[in-house]
Design a protein around this motif. Sequence first.
Motif, mmCIF file in Angstrom:
data_model
loop_
_atom_site.group_PDB
_atom_site.id
_atom_site.type_symbol
_atom_site.label_atom_id
_atom_site.label_comp_id
_atom_site.label_asym_id
_atom_site.label_seq_id
_atom_site.Cartn_x
_atom_site.Cartn_y
_atom_site.Cartn_z
ATOM 1 N N GLU A 56 0.845 -1.206 0.000
ATOM 2 C CA GLU A 56 0.000 0.000 0.000
ATOM 3 C C GLU A 56 0.876 1.250 0.000
ATOM 4 O O GLU A 56 0.669 2.173 -0.797
ATOM 5 C CB GLU A 56 -0.915 -0.004 1.237
ATOM 6 N N HIS A 66 2.865 1.400 -3.436
ATOM 7 C CA HIS A 66 2.011 1.550 -4.617
ATOM 8 C C HIS A 66 1.269 2.886 -4.624
ATOM 9 O O HIS A 66 0.894 3.391 -5.671
ATOM 10 C CB HIS A 66 1.007 0.386 -4.696
ATOM 11 N N THR A 70 -7.427 -6.529 -4.433
ATOM 12 C CA THR A 70 -7.519 -5.316 -3.606
ATOM 13 C C THR A 70 -6.413 -5.178 -2.573
ATOM 14 O O THR A 70 -6.102 -4.079 -2.130
ATOM 15 C CB THR A 70 -8.928 -5.271 -2.949
ATOM 16 N N GLY A 92 -8.088 -13.024 -4.108
ATOM 17 C CA GLY A 92 -8.034 -14.488 -4.059
ATOM 18 C C GLY A 92 -7.471 -15.029 -2.754
ATOM 19 O O GLY A 92 -7.545 -16.239 -2.505
ATOM 20 N N ALA A 93 -6.898 -14.160 -1.947
ATOM 21 C CA ALA A 93 -6.270 -14.626 -0.707
ATOM 22 C C ALA A 93 -7.136 -14.237 0.498
ATOM 23 O O ALA A 93 -7.311 -13.055 0.785
ATOM 24 C CB ALA A 93 -4.881 -14.018 -0.572
ATOM 25 N N ASP A 124 -11.986 -15.047 -7.601
ATOM 26 C CA ASP A 124 -10.900 -15.141 -8.566
ATOM 27 C C ASP A 124 -11.209 -14.300 -9.801
ATOM 28 O O ASP A 124 -12.377 -14.169 -10.184
ATOM 29 C CB ASP A 124 -10.683 -16.601 -8.971
ATOM 30 N N PHE A 125 -10.157 -13.782 -10.411
ATOM 31 C CA PHE A 125 -10.319 -12.968 -11.625
ATOM 32 C C PHE A 125 -10.987 -13.754 -12.757
ATOM 33 O O PHE A 125 -11.527 -13.174 -13.681
ATOM 34 C CB PHE A 125 -8.956 -12.478 -12.142
ATOM 35 N N TYR A 154 -1.507 -11.334 -12.670
ATOM 36 C CA TYR A 154 -1.565 -12.647 -12.023
ATOM 37 C C TYR A 154 -2.742 -13.479 -12.526
ATOM 38 O O TYR A 154 -2.885 -14.640 -12.144
ATOM 39 C CB TYR A 154 -1.712 -12.509 -10.510
HETATM 40 N N1 SAH Z 1 -3.813 -3.809 -5.244
HETATM 41 C C1 SAH Z 1 -3.017 -4.025 -4.046
HETATM 42 C C2 SAH Z 1 -2.460 -5.461 -3.943
HETATM 43 C C3 SAH Z 1 -1.494 -5.860 -5.026
HETATM 44 S S1 SAH Z 1 -0.819 -7.508 -4.771
HETATM 45 C C4 SAH Z 1 -1.909 -3.010 -3.982
HETATM 46 O O1 SAH Z 1 -1.770 -2.182 -4.874
HETATM 47 O O2 SAH Z 1 -1.149 -3.028 -2.998
HETATM 48 C C5 SAH Z 1 -1.838 -8.498 -5.822
HETATM 49 C C6 SAH Z 1 -3.118 -8.945 -5.138
HETATM 50 O O3 SAH Z 1 -3.899 -9.640 -6.119
HETATM 51 C C7 SAH Z 1 -2.889 -9.925 -3.986
HETATM 52 O O4 SAH Z 1 -3.581 -9.498 -2.842
HETATM 53 C C8 SAH Z 1 -3.399 -11.258 -4.530
HETATM 54 O O5 SAH Z 1 -3.960 -12.096 -3.549
HETATM 55 C C9 SAH Z 1 -4.422 -10.838 -5.575
HETATM 56 N N2 SAH Z 1 -4.573 -11.799 -6.679
HETATM 57 C C10 SAH Z 1 -3.585 -12.297 -7.456
HETATM 58 N N3 SAH Z 1 -4.092 -13.127 -8.372
HETATM 59 C C11 SAH Z 1 -5.436 -13.170 -8.175
HETATM 60 C C12 SAH Z 1 -6.505 -13.867 -8.820
HETATM 61 N N4 SAH Z 1 -6.289 -14.681 -9.852
HETATM 62 N N5 SAH Z 1 -7.753 -13.661 -8.357
HETATM 63 C C13 SAH Z 1 -7.983 -12.833 -7.310
HETATM 64 N N6 SAH Z 1 -7.007 -12.154 -6.657
HETATM 65 C C14 SAH Z 1 -5.741 -12.322 -7.086
#
Ligand code: SAH
Length: 225
Positions: free
Chosen positions: A20, A23, A47, A69-70, A92-93, A114
């Motif tokens: 956070e 970024h 997020t 996703g986590a 999930d995306f 991802y």
């Molecule tokens: N947007 C935030 C987090 C970036 S890290 C920031 O700017 O700090 C990437 C995030 O995407 C992680 O929390 C991870 O769990 C999530 N993520 C990655 N692949 C994903 C998927 N296939 N579906 C859902 N979430 C996913």
Amino acid sequence: MSVRAEFDEWATTGRDRGMEERHWHTAKHALARMPVEAGQTVLDLGTGSGYALRALRERDIGRGYGLDGAPEMVRNAQSYTDDDAIGFLRGDFDALPFGDDTVDHVFSMEAFYYARNPHSTLEEIHRVLRPGGTFYCAVNYFTESESTHEWQSRISVPMTLWSRSEYREAFREAGLVVAEQDAIPDNEVEIPPESAFPTDNWERRADMVDRYRTWGTLLTVGVAP
Ligand code: SAH
């Protein structure tokens, strides 16, 4: 390793807040450009700590959903706010748990690449967006920013490395109109003087300048027709 295993570990070791902080240097500029209006619904994909939605609520969005996703990311994000208008969910995306034409804007910072299948994720985004809705896709990992390429060797989840034109092409293939594409420099990271190099992380000062000041964050904006 799965998205869940990799990023649950990040969340439980405080890396959600670390991301956070870093970024935010560029994400705040991407967020400032989003044409959100009072009362609208925004979806934040991947997020993390949920900071983007907390910031957008200050601009009076009506409803914010942070998908991740986590489960540990979702739990942390929820614990950082008591605002009833924003909620966090695991998902999930690949399959966004929203109906067709239900979301006004989608934001995503450092997460889109991802996606297991980025093309079908773009189709999902198009599906949930209302006509005229926007997708603000921000990534630091892309072809032109060469020093980021090595990140894949440190992350167990496969990452898609696209160039600026590949982003534009993929957006168009999914039916989104590309309204803007721009590199947002990170002018806040401190770059030490030449004499400090090599540092622990950087062999050459020029590489650090390239990474942060030349490229920073690639923002691609898609609009649903
Ligand atoms: N947007 C935030 C987090 C970036 S890290 C920031 O700017 O700090 C990437 C995030 O995407 C992680 O929390 C991870 O769990 C999530 N993520 C990655 N692949 C994903 C998927 N296939 N579906 C859902 N979430 C996913």
